[in-house]
Design a protein around this motif. Structure first.
Motif, PDB file in Angstrom:
ATOM      1  N   UNK A  97      25.568 -27.646 -16.107  1.00 15.04           N
ATOM      2  CA  UNK A  97      24.021 -27.906 -16.135  1.00 15.04           C
ATOM      3  C   UNK A  97      23.425 -29.161 -16.682  1.00 15.04           C
ATOM      4  N   UNK A  98      23.872 -29.244 -17.922  1.00 15.27           N
ATOM      5  CA  UNK A  98      23.381 -30.411 -18.752  1.00 15.27           C
ATOM      6  C   UNK A  98      23.453 -31.855 -18.068  1.00 15.27           C
ATOM      7  N   UNK A  99      24.453 -31.841 -17.193  1.00 14.34           N
ATOM      8  CA  UNK A  99      24.680 -33.355 -16.264  1.00 14.34           C
ATOM      9  C   UNK A  99      23.395 -33.614 -15.674  1.00 14.34           C
ATOM     10  N   UNK A 100      22.657 -32.746 -15.456  1.00 14.40           N
ATOM     11  CA  UNK A 100      21.180 -33.191 -14.385  1.00 14.40           C
ATOM     12  C   UNK A 100      20.347 -33.740 -15.410  1.00 14.40           C
ATOM     13  N   UNK A 101      20.469 -33.658 -16.618  1.00 15.26           N
ATOM     14  CA  UNK A 101      19.622 -34.328 -17.681  1.00 15.26           C
ATOM     15  C   UNK A 101      20.226 -35.891 -17.979  1.00 15.26           C
TER      16      UNK A 101
END
Length: 202
Positions: A97-101
């Motif tokens: 999910x951190x890839x969205x940042x």
């Protein structure tokens, strides 16, 4: 009395050791795999046209609490560029999910061949929402490249186009600072770990 005093002394000794034990158990900050310059180069005032977004100026600097990954390459590159972009793709996939940042942009150093019809498709074959940066103004490109620390040369030799360039990958934070430079060959795992560490600091 002696026993009571001994027990009290033992309790005090254990209490004194507890903070030290806790400190020893704390994780040390991870040393980044990429290079950190001192002082950090400021790139937030720079921009290049994003042809994946109707040529709108793309400013170097992440959104708040996010990170920007920037690469300078060209689509005809036989090895360094596709390897680097594939490693970025893998690192982002492993981030979850951190890839969205994390926002990714690739700027071409070979704009004559990396046309508006070619570059976006190439860049987004690795990262679907990546930005494709292109300018035919070499002065503008040189200013941006020099600030990042990118070197490149495009010339025709015996009728063939020859390109040489540094293969580093760059991370820019939400204050427009170039916070890490990863040399070519940095593994996707090290990229992921560094990106995680950088996101924690934002």
């Amino acid at each position: 009395m002696n026993r009571a005093r001994n027990r009290a002394a033992a309790v005090l000794a254990l209490a004194a050791l507890a903070p030290a034990a806790a400190a020893c158990g704390e994780d040390e900050p991870r040393e980044l795999a990429g290079a950190v310059r001192d002082p950090l180069p400021e790139v937030g005032e720079l921009a290049l046209p994003d042809i994946a977004n109707d040529g709108e100026p793309y400013t170097f600097g992440a959104e708040e609490d996010e990170l920007q990954i920037v690469y300078f390459g060209y689509t005809h590159c036989p090895d360094v560029c596709p390897t680097t972009m594939a490693d970025v793709r893998t690192a982002l996939a492993d981030l979850g999910d951190d890839a969205e940042r994390v926002e990714v942009a690739m700027a071409t150093i070979d704009p004559n061949r990396d046309t508006e019809d070619v570059l976006p498709g190439y860049v987004q074959s690795f990262v679907p929402d990546a930005h494709a940066l292109r300018t035919t103004d070499d002065t503008q490109l040189r200013e941006v490249a020099d600030t990042f620390g990118v070197s490149y040369r495009v010339e025709e030799v015996d009728g063939e186009i020859e390109v040489a360039h540094s293969g580093s990958l760059y991370a820019v934070d939400d204050e427009g600072n170039l916070v890490v430079t990863w040399p070519f060959g940095t593994s996707s795992e090290d990229l992921r770990l560094d990106i995680e560490a950088l996101l924690e600091r934002t």
